[in-house]
Scaffold this active site. Structure first.
Site, mmCIF file in Angstrom:
data_model
loop_
_atom_site.group_PDB
_atom_site.id
_atom_site.type_symbol
_atom_site.label_atom_id
_atom_site.label_comp_id
_atom_site.label_asym_id
_atom_site.label_seq_id
_atom_site.Cartn_x
_atom_site.Cartn_y
_atom_site.Cartn_z
ATOM 1 N N TYR A 169 22.795 51.777 4.656
ATOM 2 C CA TYR A 169 22.685 51.084 5.944
ATOM 3 C C TYR A 169 21.271 51.207 6.505
ATOM 4 C CZ TYR A 169 24.057 49.946 10.795
ATOM 5 O OH TYR A 169 24.175 49.386 12.046
ATOM 6 N N LYS A 173 18.667 48.203 7.225
ATOM 7 C CA LYS A 173 18.245 47.932 8.590
ATOM 8 C C LYS A 173 16.736 48.044 8.779
ATOM 9 C CE LYS A 173 22.069 46.761 10.553
ATOM 10 N NZ LYS A 173 22.248 45.322 10.874
#
Length: 304
Positions: free
Chosen positions: A165, A169
């Site tokens: 993640y 991101k």
């Protein structure tokens, strides 16, 4: 009072629930025609359901707005391009894209599977690219358009168990800045928003210790509706001079986040050896090293 998005056409991915839903509802309330994209998957990307997107469309129509549902996945290029096509097919144009769709597959790094890493990268980073790339051609031709991409302090600062993640991101930050640089000449803007809000994805955070339970309790106070006004603004003509930026939104707080710049430097006229790096460079730079902070360490005070 003039609606800030009157007659604009906006695509919002992952708009069936949580933050995406609130963005879609507010954009419609501000006068936009909205493509509500959501394949209706679970927080880990499994399953599918038309209900979330359809329910948001019905809610928008009930409030007097205009919207259409779309169920394509952002994780593959051709389906993602069909999300953009839905806007032009139904409404004849496209003015803004919100790349909000996401999944989570949290796991401590040495236990994380290749599949879990790739799945999260595909939805967040590749999905943001696929949708943006399809929209960019339209924006280039009409010489206008706005992108809002969702990043996270997991990438900007750090968090445990989220290598996939965080990588996605932080990659989105680079993608957004590149779009802003490449397309500025065509009056196309690109910005990032890092949200603090309770959602299904945040609901996967472990709550085994008292500290973790307390942290999640604080996050639960932050409704997803608090994120939507900044996103709606960034899509509007009022933000015509705002591009290449990263904003964090937490309850009633808006933060302009930093971007990587040199902090400190050292030099030796005769050049470096491994030994002089150890003896000179690292001791001189060490005072400016970043700690291994997590998001909660940096945003350590209660939301306002």
């Amino acid at each position: 009072m003039t609606k800030s998005l009157q007659d604009k056409v906006i695509v919002v991915t992952g708009a069936g629930r949580g933050i995406g839903r609130e963005i879609a509802l507010l954009c419609a309330a501000e006068g936009a025609k909205v493509v509500v994209n959501d394949p209706g998957v679970a927080s880990d990307g499994s399953g599918a359901s038309a209900a979330p997107a359809e329910e948001v469309v019905e809610e928008i129509k009930k409030r007097g707005g205009t919207a259409v549902a779309n169920f394509e996945s952002v994780a593959e290029a051709i389906p993602a391009s069909r999300i953009v096509k839905a806007a032009t097919d139904h409404f004849g144009r496209l003015d803004g894209v919100v790349n909000n769709a996401g999944i989570l597959r949290d796991m401590i790094f040495h236990k994380m599977s290749v599949e879990a890493f790739e799945a999260v990268i595909k939805v967040h980073l590749m999905g943001s690219f696929y949708v943006s790339h399809a929209a960019a051609r339209l924006f280039r031709e009409q010489e206008s358009g706005a992108f809002v991409h969702f990043t996270s302090t997991s990438g900007l600062v750090g968090n445990f168990g989220q290598a996939n993640y965080a990588a996605a991101k932080l990659g989105i930050v680079g993608l957004s800045k590149s779009i802003a640089l490449d397309m500025q000449r065509f009056n196309v803007r690109s910005n990032c928003v890092s949200p603090f809000a309770w959602s299904r994805m945040i609901g996967t955070i472990p709550t085994e210790t008292e500290a973790e339970k307390a942290r999640v309790a604080k996050i639960q106070q932050m409704g997803p509706e608090k994120i939507a006004p900044v996103v709606s603004y960034l899509l509007s003509d009022a933000a015509k001079d705002v591009t290449g930026q990263i904003f964090a939104v937490r309850m009633n707080e808006i933060f302009l986040m930093g971007q990587s710049r040199p902090l400190r430097s050292v030099q030796r006229s005769e050049g470096w050896t491994p030994q002089t790096v150890a003896e000179h460079a690292m001791p001189a730079l060490k005072a400016s090293f970043y700690k291994l902070d997590r998001s909660a360490d940096v945003f350590s005070w209660d939301p306002i």
